[in-house]
Write a protein that holds these residues in place. Sequence first.
Motif, short mmCIF file in Angstrom:
data_model
loop_
_atom_site.label_atom_id
_atom_site.label_comp_id
_atom_site.label_asym_id
_atom_site.label_seq_id
_atom_site.Cartn_x
_atom_site.Cartn_y
_atom_site.Cartn_z
N PHE A 65 35.84 45.53 51.34
CA PHE A 65 36.94 45.08 50.55
C PHE A 65 36.54 43.63 50.09
N TYR A 66 36.18 42.70 50.96
CA TYR A 66 36.05 41.46 50.40
C TYR A 66 34.72 41.24 49.77
N LEU A 67 33.76 41.96 49.97
CA LEU A 67 32.59 41.71 49.34
C LEU A 67 32.70 42.50 47.76
N THR A 68 33.66 43.39 47.69
CA THR A 68 33.68 43.59 46.36
C THR A 68 34.67 42.65 45.64
N ARG A 69 35.60 42.12 46.51
CA ARG A 69 36.60 41.31 45.76
C ARG A 69 35.97 39.85 45.38
N ALA A 70 34.80 39.73 45.90
CA ALA A 70 34.02 38.58 45.53
C ALA A 70 33.49 38.65 44.11
N GLY A 71 33.04 39.70 43.85
CA GLY A 71 32.67 40.13 42.48
C GLY A 71 33.55 40.53 41.56
N VAL A 72 34.68 41.19 41.81
CA VAL A 72 35.83 41.34 41.06
C VAL A 72 36.38 40.28 40.62
N GLU A 73 36.84 39.42 41.61
CA GLU A 73 37.46 38.14 41.23
C GLU A 73 36.64 36.93 41.02
N ALA A 74 35.28 36.97 40.55
CA ALA A 74 34.50 36.11 40.36
C ALA A 74 34.85 35.09 39.03
N THR A 75 34.42 33.99 39.07
CA THR A 75 35.02 33.17 37.96
C THR A 75 33.83 32.39 37.44
N GLY A 76 33.54 32.40 36.24
CA GLY A 76 32.33 31.83 35.59
C GLY A 76 31.01 32.41 35.87
N GLY A 77 31.11 33.68 36.31
CA GLY A 77 29.78 34.35 36.76
C GLY A 77 29.51 33.91 38.19
N GLN A 78 30.27 33.31 38.92
CA GLN A 78 30.01 33.07 40.21
C GLN A 78 30.86 33.64 41.20
N ARG A 79 30.48 34.45 42.29
CA ARG A 79 31.23 35.20 43.29
C ARG A 79 32.09 34.34 43.97
N ASN A 80 33.22 34.79 44.38
CA ASN A 80 34.24 34.11 45.23
C ASN A 80 33.47 33.85 46.71
N GLN A 81 33.23 32.63 47.10
CA GLN A 81 32.52 32.32 48.08
C GLN A 81 33.49 32.55 49.46
N GLN A 82 34.72 32.53 49.24
CA GLN A 82 35.80 32.52 50.12
C GLN A 82 35.55 33.98 50.73
N PHE A 83 35.71 34.98 49.66
CA PHE A 83 35.59 36.32 49.98
C PHE A 83 34.30 36.91 50.58
N LEU A 84 33.06 36.10 50.01
CA LEU A 84 31.70 36.38 50.63
C LEU A 84 31.86 36.06 52.14
N ASP A 85 32.31 34.95 52.50
CA ASP A 85 32.43 34.17 53.79
C ASP A 85 33.42 35.31 54.81
N SER A 86 34.42 35.77 54.13
CA SER A 86 35.21 36.87 54.89
C SER A 86 34.41 38.19 54.92
N ALA A 87 33.83 38.53 54.04
CA ALA A 87 33.07 39.76 54.26
C ALA A 87 32.00 39.59 55.45
N LYS A 88 31.28 38.60 55.38
CA LYS A 88 30.00 38.21 56.69
C LYS A 88 30.97 38.12 57.85
N TYR A 89 31.97 37.54 57.91
CA TYR A 89 32.83 37.39 58.99
C TYR A 89 33.11 38.98 59.74
N TYR A 90 33.74 39.56 58.98
CA TYR A 90 34.18 40.98 59.55
C TYR A 90 32.85 41.74 59.75
N ALA A 91 31.81 41.96 58.90
CA ALA A 91 30.89 42.71 59.20
C ALA A 91 30.03 41.99 60.63
N ALA A 92 30.16 40.89 60.78
CA ALA A 92 29.59 40.19 61.94
C ALA A 92 30.38 40.59 63.21
N ARG A 93 31.51 40.74 63.17
CA ARG A 93 32.48 41.07 64.24
C ARG A 93 32.27 42.80 64.38
#
Length: 179
Positions: A131-159
């Motif tokens: 979900f967070y990986l998808t949200r990083a792109g869906v809620e991107a601004t100015g062509g930049q993925r949302n870093q907070q959501f990318l970090d959350s995706a990484k956090y949960y995947a690592a867990r």
Amino acid sequence: VLFNTTGDNGENGASWRAFFNVVGQSNLFLYNIKRYGGDNVSPQVRKTAIAEARFMRALAYRFLVMNWGPVPVIENNFDHLFDTSITRNTVPSVWRFITREMRAAAADLPETAAQEGRLTKWAAEGMLARFYLTRAGVEATGGQRNQQFLDSAKYYAARVITNSGKKLLPDYYSLFKHP
């Protein structure tokens, strides 16, 4: 044929109804367990059952928002029984809802399944990573993925990788072999 469908396509309508059936069944279950669960249902069983319903509702909304964009978020069927003015939520608000639902499911699901095939905390956290990986792109601004959501995706995947005790299959073919 050209990968184009319209609202008249029967498969689109069937899919829409199927996902909202999951939402409706989850909502009805949540309503009924709170109202009629009684003392015969242990607190742990109740907590797990509620988490499973929230997982399924979040997953249904994930498919709905990915396929149809803004959709109405309905948490209680009875609130809208005779309401003909239900409006669609925005795409970001649907994602906030499903992320909140999956986080609640992850918090209340057991780490080990009570029975084979039942949901676990790790299934929910794996979905959260997605979900967070998808949200990083869906809620991107100015062509930049949302870093907070990318970090959350990484956090949960690592867990999930570190704590679930599960591992990837050795090859793709193994996905289709029955144990």
